[in-house]
Design an enzyme around this catalytic site. Sequence first.
Site, PDB file in Angstrom:
ATOM      1  NE  ARG A   7      -2.549   1.041   3.556  1.00 27.50           N
ATOM      2  CZ  ARG A   7      -3.238   0.796   4.665  1.00 27.50           C
ATOM      3  NH1 ARG A   7      -4.477   0.339   4.594  1.00 27.50           N
ATOM      4  NH2 ARG A   7      -2.705   1.008   5.854  1.00 27.50           N
ATOM      5  CE  LYS A  44      -2.142   4.711   7.238  1.00 28.79           C
ATOM      6  NZ  LYS A  44      -3.293   5.338   7.882  1.00 28.79           N
ATOM      7  CD  GLU A  60     -11.695   6.062   5.290  1.00 27.99           C
ATOM      8  OE1 GLU A  60     -11.183   4.942   5.382  1.00 27.99           O
ATOM      9  OE2 GLU A  60     -11.099   7.045   4.842  1.00 27.99           O
TER      10      GLU A  60
HETATM   11  N1  PMP Z   1      -9.165   4.472   6.996  1.00 28.30           N
HETATM   12  C1  PMP Z   1      -8.263   5.420   7.305  1.00 28.30           C
HETATM   13  C2  PMP Z   1      -8.502   6.821   6.898  1.00 28.30           C
HETATM   14  C3  PMP Z   1      -7.102   5.068   7.999  1.00 28.30           C
HETATM   15  O1  PMP Z   1      -6.195   5.992   8.308  1.00 28.30           O
HETATM   16  C4  PMP Z   1      -6.908   3.711   8.373  1.00 28.30           C
HETATM   17  C5  PMP Z   1      -5.652   3.310   9.103  1.00 28.30           C
HETATM   18  N2  PMP Z   1      -5.635   3.792  10.423  1.00 28.30           N
HETATM   19  C6  PMP Z   1      -7.894   2.776   8.052  1.00 28.30           C
HETATM   20  C7  PMP Z   1      -8.999   3.194   7.342  1.00 28.30           C
HETATM   21  C8  PMP Z   1      -7.745   1.330   8.430  1.00 28.30           C
HETATM   22  O2  PMP Z   1      -6.751   0.730   7.646  1.00 28.30           O
HETATM   23  P1  PMP Z   1      -5.802  -0.409   8.225  1.00 28.30           P
HETATM   24  O3  PMP Z   1      -6.679  -1.515   8.663  1.00 28.30           O
HETATM   25  O4  PMP Z   1      -4.947  -0.780   7.071  1.00 28.30           O
HETATM   26  O5  PMP Z   1      -5.046   0.181   9.350  1.00 28.30           O
END
Ligand code: PMP
Length: 288
Positions: A52, A151, A184
């Site tokens: 990622r 990210k 989200e």
């Molecule tokens: N959405 C956002 C905006 C995030 O920053 C994150 C990570 N903290 C997630 C979803 C969850 O992703 P992951 O399970 O890969 O940590």
Amino acid sequence: MALKIWLGDKLVDESEAKISVFDHGLLYGDGVFEGIRVYNGKLFELEAHLARLYGSAKTLRLEIPMDREELAKATEQTVEANKIVDGYIRLVITRGVGTLGLNPFLCKEGRIIIIASSIQLYPEELYETGMKVISAATLRNHPLSVPPQIKSLNYLNNIIAKIEAIDSGVPEAIMYNHQGYVAEATGDNVFVVRDGIIYTPPNQAGSLPGITQKVVVKLAKQEGLEVVEKNLTRVDLYISDELFLTGTAAEVIGVVQMDGRIIGDGKPGPTTKLLREKFFEYVHTHCA
Ligand code: PMP
């Protein structure tokens, strides 16, 4: 205890871990990052996080000055140097030192920062009782703006939504996209359970493709549960039997109240509890 920080191409003492005021990571939020868990001294889902990270960097045409293998080694070395057994790693690549103008191609070289420390997003009892959330008024980024799929170091939309949550006396906010569908939470992916089926929004609805989300989907399917990726509205969340969030830092956490509506019977539900349990089983077999 002072930490050892990976900066550029080596470990330095925390007090020496300084970056230039001309770094575009600071001037413009120009950079990418990952948050990775360490369980039992092992980096959880490291490959997925690196994939990622390199994808985020490619989107921004940011060259990471190490290949994946070298970066994996540097991350492992940082974990070891700090004797982290259960912790949290922040891997940051900034655009590096440039001029005061926007042009990223005038920056010399991307800068690698690796911090090995710990994180606790929510108090332990919140995992038992479940948490409250609100709907954020601030929208998740439009896909043609800073893409929600990457990210990047530019988290201001989510930070503004987090401020809304804190101002409302709750720890988290659900964010919607420009079409009104659930995207989200500010740092977590969203799941609901209704009539025995698990739903989660497709990443195209404006979420980061969560690594925890992917693991939880896999585990749910292994348990014989049906998982459907579908656009969800605010009402879908209000009338769900269960609502829960997933993320590297949050792991799996139940939501029991949203915008003043009680979700299900007001306690983390059986599917949430099962998947939380299965998640830790998975963690312990993969980080043995
Ligand atoms: N959405 C956002 C905006 C995030 O920053 C994150 C990570 N903290 C997630 C979803 C969850 O992703 P992951 O399970 O890969 O940590």
